[in-house]
Enzyme design. Sequence first.
Site, PDB file in Angstrom:
ATOM      1  N   LYS A  84      -4.721 -38.807  -8.501  1.00 43.44           N
ATOM      2  CA  LYS A  84      -5.020 -37.777  -7.485  1.00 43.44           C
ATOM      3  C   LYS A  84      -3.721 -37.286  -6.828  1.00 43.44           C
ATOM      4  O   LYS A  84      -2.696 -37.203  -7.486  1.00 43.44           O
ATOM      5  CB  LYS A  84      -6.033 -38.314  -6.478  1.00 43.44           C
ATOM      6  CG  LYS A  84      -7.288 -38.884  -7.164  1.00 43.44           C
ATOM      7  CD  LYS A  84      -8.416 -39.137  -6.238  1.00 43.44           C
ATOM      8  CE  LYS A  84      -9.585 -39.708  -7.015  1.00 43.44           C
ATOM      9  NZ  LYS A  84     -10.776 -39.911  -6.205  1.00 43.44           N
ATOM     10  N   GLU A 168     -14.058 -33.734  -6.565  1.00 47.79           N
ATOM     11  CA  GLU A 168     -13.209 -33.157  -5.513  1.00 47.79           C
ATOM     12  C   GLU A 168     -12.899 -31.696  -5.808  1.00 47.79           C
ATOM     13  O   GLU A 168     -12.707 -30.891  -4.903  1.00 47.79           O
ATOM     14  CB  GLU A 168     -11.938 -34.015  -5.357  1.00 47.79           C
ATOM     15  CG  GLU A 168     -12.253 -35.329  -4.649  1.00 47.79           C
ATOM     16  CD  GLU A 168     -11.467 -36.524  -5.120  1.00 47.79           C
ATOM     17  OE1 GLU A 168     -10.401 -36.368  -5.724  1.00 47.79           O
ATOM     18  OE2 GLU A 168     -11.958 -37.664  -4.887  1.00 47.79           O
ATOM     19  N   GLY A 242     -14.264 -43.196  -4.019  1.00 50.14           N
ATOM     20  CA  GLY A 242     -13.383 -43.450  -2.877  1.00 50.14           C
ATOM     21  C   GLY A 242     -14.081 -44.056  -1.677  1.00 50.14           C
ATOM     22  O   GLY A 242     -13.509 -44.123  -0.591  1.00 50.14           O
TER      23      GLY A 242
END
Length: 326
Positions: A84, A168, A242
């Site tokens: 990420k 995301e 997450g």
Amino acid sequence: MAMVSTSLTPASQLSGHKSAAGSPPLFSGLRRSSKLDSASLSTTQSFFQSVNSHIRICSPSTRPCRGIVAMAGTGKFFVGGNWKCNGTKDSIKQLVSDLNSATLEPDVDVVVGPPFVYIDQVKSSLTDRIEIAAQNSWIGKGGAFTGEISAEQLTDIGCKWVILGHSERRHVIGEDDQFIGKKAAYALGQNLGVIACIGELLEEREAGKTFEVCFKQLKAYADAVPSWDNIVIAYEPVWAIGTGKVASPEQAQEVHVAVRDWLAKNVSAEVASKTRIIYGGSVNAGNSAELAKKEDIDGFLVGGASLKGSDFATIINSVTAKKVAA
Ligand code: PGA
């Protein structure tokens, strides 16, 4: 480690193509669906039924023998690390060094996805044993698209893979199914492998829409791509990413088998068998082995835990949990 337990319709209810009890499977790669009444079986039959339910049905003529038997699909175990928007030159130097010195099981495809700006650093310092993925790519050929990175540029710099459809990008950046499908098609056309992410939000799971959401996302890929040869599907429930709330092995398996069934019905039996379906969402060194034991879990996409070399190596090596003890 927290577990979320919300129920789904059993995947078996969605399976229309599986064979009847005692018949050979319609294609190698999916296990038998029907359970025989154990009361009607002799002890010996029960034993073999039990063994069969834990060992994938193997067709020697269509798959290589790799010594890994608890896999429904025919693809090699696959573990990706999604770094990420994390890291600095120094922290990445350390992570690469840890990965270079780790002992990794040979029977696993391993990929890491650094931020774009560090890809070159990683490519020039990381062992060839591990391939590089980008975390996104543009929908078409490069040009006047400020801030974007083209698939051509990714292959130029040595990337072999790209992660697309990550939650995301869907839910923070706002990419929709069709846009993601087009990106996948373009990236495949430039010889990048695609890690095609799908997954439901918590409210979608709670509303009983997990399969509906995942199948809709799958269909957008299927409508756009010419071939599934270089696609790995990553099932990543958004509520697990997450958050530390990993899906239970049963919850993950339930969706994975439904995804494989969807491929069988909507693409082909061969694609269903050979496409890797990996799980992502709070996978760590402590939970990967239990997840890996599930026969339709063909590997992992790992976020936070991929930033620690030793933990990532443990997750890669959880492939050993798939091996049946002699
Ligand atoms: P996580 O992320 O392992 O930190 O939950 C997984 C992912 O986003 O791919």
